[in-house]
Design a protein around this motif. Sequence first.
Motif, PDB file in Angstrom:
ATOM      1  N   ILE A 182       0.842  -1.201   0.000  1.00 30.29           N
ATOM      2  CA  ILE A 182       0.000   0.000   0.000  1.00 30.29           C
ATOM      3  C   ILE A 182       0.875   1.248   0.000  1.00 30.29           C
ATOM      4  O   ILE A 182       0.631   2.198  -0.746  1.00 30.29           O
ATOM      5  CB  ILE A 182      -0.958  -0.024   1.211  1.00 30.29           C
ATOM      6  CG1 ILE A 182      -2.002  -1.127   1.034  1.00 30.29           C
ATOM      7  CG2 ILE A 182      -1.632   1.330   1.393  1.00 30.29           C
ATOM      8  CD1 ILE A 182      -2.859  -1.367   2.262  1.00 30.29           C
ATOM      9  N   ALA A 183       1.919   1.232   0.826  1.00 28.54           N
ATOM     10  CA  ALA A 183       2.829   2.381   0.887  1.00 28.54           C
ATOM     11  C   ALA A 183       3.532   2.579  -0.456  1.00 28.54           C
ATOM     12  O   ALA A 183       3.662   3.712  -0.938  1.00 28.54           O
ATOM     13  CB  ALA A 183       3.848   2.195   2.005  1.00 28.54           C
ATOM     14  N   ARG A 184       3.981   1.470  -1.063  1.00 26.62           N
ATOM     15  CA  ARG A 184       4.634   1.584  -2.372  1.00 26.62           C
ATOM     16  C   ARG A 184       3.657   2.083  -3.420  1.00 26.62           C
ATOM     17  O   ARG A 184       4.008   2.900  -4.272  1.00 26.62           O
ATOM     18  CB  ARG A 184       5.230   0.229  -2.771  1.00 26.62           C
ATOM     19  CG  ARG A 184       6.510  -0.118  -2.049  1.00 26.62           C
ATOM     20  CD  ARG A 184       7.188  -1.344  -2.661  1.00 26.62           C
ATOM     21  NE  ARG A 184       6.341  -2.544  -2.637  1.00 26.62           N
ATOM     22  CZ  ARG A 184       6.266  -3.405  -1.627  1.00 26.62           C
ATOM     23  NH1 ARG A 184       6.987  -3.174  -0.534  1.00 26.62           N
ATOM     24  NH2 ARG A 184       5.488  -4.461  -1.675  1.00 26.62           N
ATOM     25  N   ALA A 185       2.422   1.591  -3.350  1.00 25.76           N
ATOM     26  CA  ALA A 185       1.408   2.050  -4.306  1.00 25.76           C
ATOM     27  C   ALA A 185       1.120   3.529  -4.110  1.00 25.76           C
ATOM     28  O   ALA A 185       0.995   4.283  -5.086  1.00 25.76           O
ATOM     29  CB  ALA A 185       0.129   1.226  -4.139  1.00 25.76           C
ATOM     30  N   GLU A 186       1.026   3.971  -2.834  1.00 27.21           N
ATOM     31  CA  GLU A 186       0.798   5.393  -2.569  1.00 27.21           C
ATOM     32  C   GLU A 186       1.982   6.220  -3.040  1.00 27.21           C
ATOM     33  O   GLU A 186       1.809   7.303  -3.610  1.00 27.21           O
ATOM     34  CB  GLU A 186       0.534   5.611  -1.080  1.00 27.21           C
ATOM     35  CG  GLU A 186      -0.813   5.106  -0.628  1.00 27.21           C
ATOM     36  CD  GLU A 186      -0.998   5.196   0.883  1.00 27.21           C
ATOM     37  OE1 GLU A 186      -0.013   5.519   1.600  1.00 27.21           O
ATOM     38  OE2 GLU A 186      -2.126   4.941   1.343  1.00 27.21           O
ATOM     39  N   GLN A 244       1.863   6.327  -6.753  1.00 23.72           N
ATOM     40  CA  GLN A 244       0.795   7.223  -7.181  1.00 23.72           C
ATOM     41  C   GLN A 244       1.208   8.681  -6.980  1.00 23.72           C
ATOM     42  O   GLN A 244       0.966   9.523  -7.847  1.00 23.72           O
ATOM     43  CB  GLN A 244      -0.489   6.930  -6.402  1.00 23.72           C
ATOM     44  CG  GLN A 244      -1.680   7.733  -6.905  1.00 23.72           C
ATOM     45  CD  GLN A 244      -2.965   7.336  -6.204  1.00 23.72           C
ATOM     46  OE1 GLN A 244      -2.948   6.584  -5.250  1.00 23.72           O
ATOM     47  NE2 GLN A 244      -4.059   7.863  -6.694  1.00 23.72           N
ATOM     48  N   ALA A 245       1.848   8.992  -5.858  1.00 27.55           N
ATOM     49  CA  ALA A 245       2.327  10.356  -5.619  1.00 27.55           C
ATOM     50  C   ALA A 245       3.379  10.736  -6.656  1.00 27.55           C
ATOM     51  O   ALA A 245       3.377  11.865  -7.183  1.00 27.55           O
ATOM     52  CB  ALA A 245       2.898  10.473  -4.211  1.00 27.55           C
ATOM     53  N   GLU A 246       4.255   9.797  -6.968  1.00 27.53           N
ATOM     54  CA  GLU A 246       5.274  10.050  -7.986  1.00 27.53           C
ATOM     55  C   GLU A 246       4.637  10.273  -9.351  1.00 27.53           C
ATOM     56  O   GLU A 246       5.035  11.165 -10.104  1.00 27.53           O
ATOM     57  CB  GLU A 246       6.250   8.877  -8.027  1.00 27.53           C
ATOM     58  CG  GLU A 246       7.446   9.086  -8.931  1.00 27.53           C
ATOM     59  CD  GLU A 246       8.400   7.903  -8.885  1.00 27.53           C
ATOM     60  OE1 GLU A 246       8.938   7.561  -9.945  1.00 27.53           O
ATOM     61  OE2 GLU A 246       8.606   7.337  -7.788  1.00 27.53           O
ATOM     62  N   ALA A 247       3.632   9.463  -9.664  1.00 25.70           N
ATOM     63  CA  ALA A 247       2.924   9.626 -10.941  1.00 25.70           C
ATOM     64  C   ALA A 247       2.205  10.967 -10.990  1.00 25.70           C
ATOM     65  O   ALA A 247       2.207  11.645 -12.028  1.00 25.70           O
ATOM     66  CB  ALA A 247       1.936   8.480 -11.145  1.00 25.70           C
ATOM     67  N   GLN A 248       1.612  11.370  -9.873  1.00 23.65           N
ATOM     68  CA  GLN A 248       0.939  12.675  -9.827  1.00 23.65           C
ATOM     69  C   GLN A 248       1.949  13.801 -10.028  1.00 23.65           C
ATOM     70  O   GLN A 248       1.679  14.764 -10.743  1.00 23.65           O
ATOM     71  CB  GLN A 248       0.207  12.856  -8.481  1.00 23.65           C
ATOM     72  CG  GLN A 248      -1.010  11.986  -8.318  1.00 23.65           C
ATOM     73  CD  GLN A 248      -2.124  12.385  -9.258  1.00 23.65           C
ATOM     74  OE1 GLN A 248      -2.211  13.512  -9.718  1.00 23.65           O
ATOM     75  NE2 GLN A 248      -2.987  11.426  -9.563  1.00 23.65           N
ATOM     76  N   ALA A 249       3.106  13.684  -9.391  1.00 25.35           N
ATOM     77  CA  ALA A 249       4.152  14.699  -9.553  1.00 25.35           C
ATOM     78  C   ALA A 249       4.635  14.739 -10.995  1.00 25.35           C
ATOM     79  O   ALA A 249       4.825  15.821 -11.571  1.00 25.35           O
ATOM     80  CB  ALA A 249       5.322  14.404  -8.604  1.00 25.35           C
ATOM     81  N   ALA A 250       4.836  13.565 -11.589  1.00 29.31           N
ATOM     82  CA  ALA A 250       5.269  13.509 -12.993  1.00 29.31           C
ATOM     83  C   ALA A 250       4.203  14.098 -13.904  1.00 29.31           C
ATOM     84  O   ALA A 250       4.522  14.828 -14.856  1.00 29.31           O
ATOM     85  CB  ALA A 250       5.577  12.071 -13.390  1.00 29.31           C
TER      86      ALA A 250
END
Length: 190
Positions: A63-67, A70-76
């Motif tokens: 879950i932490a890796r997915a979050e 997801q945060a990294e994808a949002q930043a990208a």
Amino acid sequence: MSLTHVAAGVQAASEPNPLVPKLPEIILVLIVFVALWYLIAKFVAPRFEQTFAQRRDAIEGGIARAEAAQAEAQAALAQYQRQLAAARAEAAQIRENARAEAQRIVEELRTQAQEESARIIARGEEQLASQRGAVVRELRGEIGSLAVELSEKIVDQRLSDDAQVRATVDAFLADLEQRDSADTGAGSST
């Protein structure tokens, strides 16, 4: 109570009750229970705890890796959108600069064309004026010589007869037309 009842009760007291365990059985069951409890507590329970902790870590870590992903994808995505907006703004600026440059070039070319046109017209007017002057000088010279020639013909004839004067003028004009057509024919053949 009767004696038979009492005798039956005494006899029943001397026989063991099948529902009540005997002391050695209780001690043996307790020893086996403690041994099983110790083995389970020492070997089985830690394995269960370890497996449970691993699963919990895997799930929470996933879950932490997915979050994090997801945060990294949002930043990208946000960075991509900023870059895209910047690229669009730059493209719009380049288009606007190109339009302005094209407009400036068109204005320069139009100004140059107008200047060239004015220069050509002025040169043409100068040439036309000089040619007009040359034609006027030439015509004056010819008119003068033709007037003298006509005067000579008229003087040679009588001036009192109007019909004769008209005939002389008509003959003179016909002679001029012949000269003109001969000059035109000679000029076009060369």
